[in-house]
Design an enzyme around this catalytic site. Structure first.
Site, PDB file in Angstrom:
ATOM      1  N   LYS A 215      -3.888 -16.185   9.004  1.00  0.00           N
ATOM      2  CA  LYS A 215      -3.306 -14.933   9.830  1.00  0.00           C
ATOM      3  C   LYS A 215      -2.835 -15.731  11.488  1.00  0.00           C
ATOM      4  O   LYS A 215      -1.727 -16.272  11.317  1.00  0.00           O
ATOM      5  CB  LYS A 215      -4.356 -13.857  10.494  1.00  0.00           C
ATOM      6  CG  LYS A 215      -4.377 -12.879   9.245  1.00  0.00           C
ATOM      7  CD  LYS A 215      -4.921 -11.516   9.688  1.00  0.00           C
ATOM      8  CE  LYS A 215      -5.321 -10.614   8.460  1.00  0.00           C
ATOM      9  NZ  LYS A 215      -4.093 -10.039   8.062  1.00  0.00           N
TER      10      LYS A 215
ATOM     11  N   TYR B 182       0.769  -1.242  -0.071  1.00  0.00           N
ATOM     12  CA  TYR B 182      -0.145  -0.003  -0.036  1.00  0.00           C
ATOM     13  C   TYR B 182       0.839   1.155  -0.142  1.00  0.00           C
ATOM     14  O   TYR B 182       0.488   2.246   0.818  1.00  0.00           O
ATOM     15  CB  TYR B 182      -1.050   0.013   1.344  1.00  0.00           C
ATOM     16  CG  TYR B 182      -1.890  -1.376   1.366  1.00  0.00           C
ATOM     17  CD1 TYR B 182      -2.673  -1.658   0.333  1.00  0.00           C
ATOM     18  CD2 TYR B 182      -1.693  -2.149   2.509  1.00  0.00           C
ATOM     19  CE1 TYR B 182      -3.162  -2.887   0.485  1.00  0.00           C
ATOM     20  CE2 TYR B 182      -1.972  -3.378   2.577  1.00  0.00           C
ATOM     21  CZ  TYR B 182      -3.159  -3.728   1.644  1.00  0.00           C
ATOM     22  OH  TYR B 182      -3.753  -5.013   1.950  1.00  0.00           O
TER      23      TYR B 182
ATOM     24  N   TYR C 228     -14.250  -6.707   3.096  1.00  0.00           N
ATOM     25  CA  TYR C 228     -13.031  -6.820   2.601  1.00  0.00           C
ATOM     26  C   TYR C 228     -12.504  -8.165   2.870  1.00  0.00           C
ATOM     27  O   TYR C 228     -12.493  -8.842   3.693  1.00  0.00           O
ATOM     28  CB  TYR C 228     -11.967  -5.950   3.685  1.00  0.00           C
ATOM     29  CG  TYR C 228     -10.512  -6.105   2.873  1.00  0.00           C
ATOM     30  CD1 TYR C 228      -9.813  -5.634   1.950  1.00  0.00           C
ATOM     31  CD2 TYR C 228      -9.533  -7.277   3.916  1.00  0.00           C
ATOM     32  CE1 TYR C 228      -8.726  -5.850   1.651  1.00  0.00           C
ATOM     33  CE2 TYR C 228      -8.331  -7.409   3.520  1.00  0.00           C
ATOM     34  CZ  TYR C 228      -7.989  -6.728   2.259  1.00  0.00           C
ATOM     35  OH  TYR C 228      -6.599  -6.954   1.848  1.00  0.00           O
TER      36      TYR C 228
END
Length: 423
Positions: free
Chosen positions: A269, A15, A140
């Protein structure tokens, strides 16, 4: 060139632009819940390494699992071969979820890709041409193309890709609040199912907490209704628990708040305790059997590093460590501290909302122009956070000290106060 000069010249950070438009901090080591910088500063990690390091860093049991496995078998292709650590991990995941069929892959985004492909194959195996997905506004689900296509098309970071992506159907997200009234949103959901069920292969949701699309906590009753509708119309319910899984909301998986089971589950994760890149797509026996017994016969996906033995080994150790710990009590304590300490932020003029659940604490500002200032202040005062947009938030390791957690919240609040004084 020093390694930092090499980074500045060649490394394209997530990003970000190249060279970076924001300051990149030089990390030389980590331990427990601390980040050590080359400059000598020490930061309390309020992000648990993008929500993955649930046990903190350098845990002896996880380190030992990797050291032991690297001497045995660091990697082996999974096509046509099997190994012990993958088998043991798959059984652990079956026991944890109550589902049946495990597809071990590389990352959270990849697990979503596999989930979408699996849902399409399931419908195709039944002779149905259902290629679209239903998703929530503010959703998302990752950064790869398929995953991006089920992220909010207007308000997500992926809207810039426009018409290049597949077009899907989006329904109104439930109102904020674990106990909020979501009858209006349920009615919209019912209408969408009635109207589009012949086109929809699956309904993909982030259970209870919508993550990067707004850190939105919502009522489990919405999930209950979603489960009913998916069953009624033979649409697969896909629970994306990459961010919420392994205890972040106070239960092992967030869908447990609604006392339901998805047809497909994606996890990542926290799966390896933040040590190795790994994820999984998990389905019911029904889903895998219908595909496997059809003319299609196979799931056409095979990442090179699928079921990497090192990742499987540390995932096994991480799950064992979690289950033998007082993780639920720890997360409950974190939740109570967030709840008590974040109250002070409600009085600030720049703050729109404050909310928390489990190991997640969120301050939402009224606009998105302060994120960098807040981050700079926090780093200067010994706390690592990474705000996005209007959201100043923390998701911590379950092993964090109470004192450090209070420092995190206090620093976040003081950072906002500091802005207030200048504006």
């Amino acid at each position: 060139m020093t390694w930092l000069e090499l980074d500045k010249e060649y490394v394209w950070h997530p990003y970000n632009s190249l060279p970076s438009k924001t300051k990149i901090l030089p990390v030389i080591s980590t331990n427990k819940t601390s980040i050590f910088l080359e400059t000598g500063e020490v930061l309390i990690d309020a992000m648990s390494s993008w929500w993955s390091a649930i046990h903190g860093y350098n845990h002896p049991k996880l380190n030992d699992a990797l050291k032991k496995q690297v001497e045995i078998m660091p990697h082996i292709m999974f096509g046509g071969l099997a190994h012990e650590q993958a088998s043991l991990l798959s059984k652990k995941l079956v026991d944890l979820t109550g589902l049946h069929s495990i597809f071990l892959c590389d990352s959270g985004s990849v697990s979503v890709e596999v989930a979408l492909k699996t849902a399409i194959l399931y419908q195709k195996a039944k002779g149905l041409k259902k290629y679209k997905f239903l998703a929530l506004e503010h959703s998302y689900h990752g950064d790869t193309l398929g995953a991006m296509s089920v992220c909010d098309p207007q308000n997500s970071m992926h809207s810039i890709y426009g018409s290049y992506m597949s077009e899907h159907i989006f329904t109104k997200a439930p109102k904020l609040g674990f106990f909020s009234n979501c009858e209006e949103e349920i009615k919209v959901l019912e209408d969408n199912f009635e109207k589009y069920h012949k086109e929809i292969a699956g309904f993909i949701v982030e259970p209870i907490v919508q993550g990067a699309g707004g850190m939105r906590i919502y009522n489990p009753q919405y999930l209950k209704k979603a489960r009913e509708l998916c069953t009624k119309y033979d649409v697969l319910l896909i629970a994306d628990e990459i961010a919420t899984g392994f205890g972040h909301t106070g239960l092992m998986f967030a869908y447990e708040h609604a006392d339901i089971k998805p047809d497909i589950l994606t996890i990542g994760k926290g799966l390896t305790g933040g040590y190795m890149t790994m994820a999984a797509m998990i389905t019911t026996r029904n889903v895998s059997e219908i595909i496997s017994n059809s003319e299609i016969g196979v799931l056409m996906h095979g990442p090179t590093f699928m079921a990497n033995p090192l990742a499987c080994s540390v995932a096994n150790a991480s799950i064992d460590l979690l289950l033998e710990s007082n993780w639920q009590e720890n997360v409950k304590n974190i939740e109570s501290i967030f709840s008590a300490e974040l109250k002070a932020a409600k009085e600030l003029k720049l703050v729109k909302d404050v909310r928390n659940i489990g190991a997640i604490g969120i301050i939402e500002l009224k606009d998105d122009s302060y994120a960098q200032e807040v981050q700079d202040y926090c780093v200067k005062n010994g706390v690592w956070i990474r705000p996005f947009g209007k959201l100043i938030y923390s998701i911590v390791a379950y092993t964090i000290k109470e004192e450090d957690l209070r420092i995190i919240v206090k620093t976040m609040i003081n950072a906002i106060k500091n802005i207030k004084e200048k504006k």
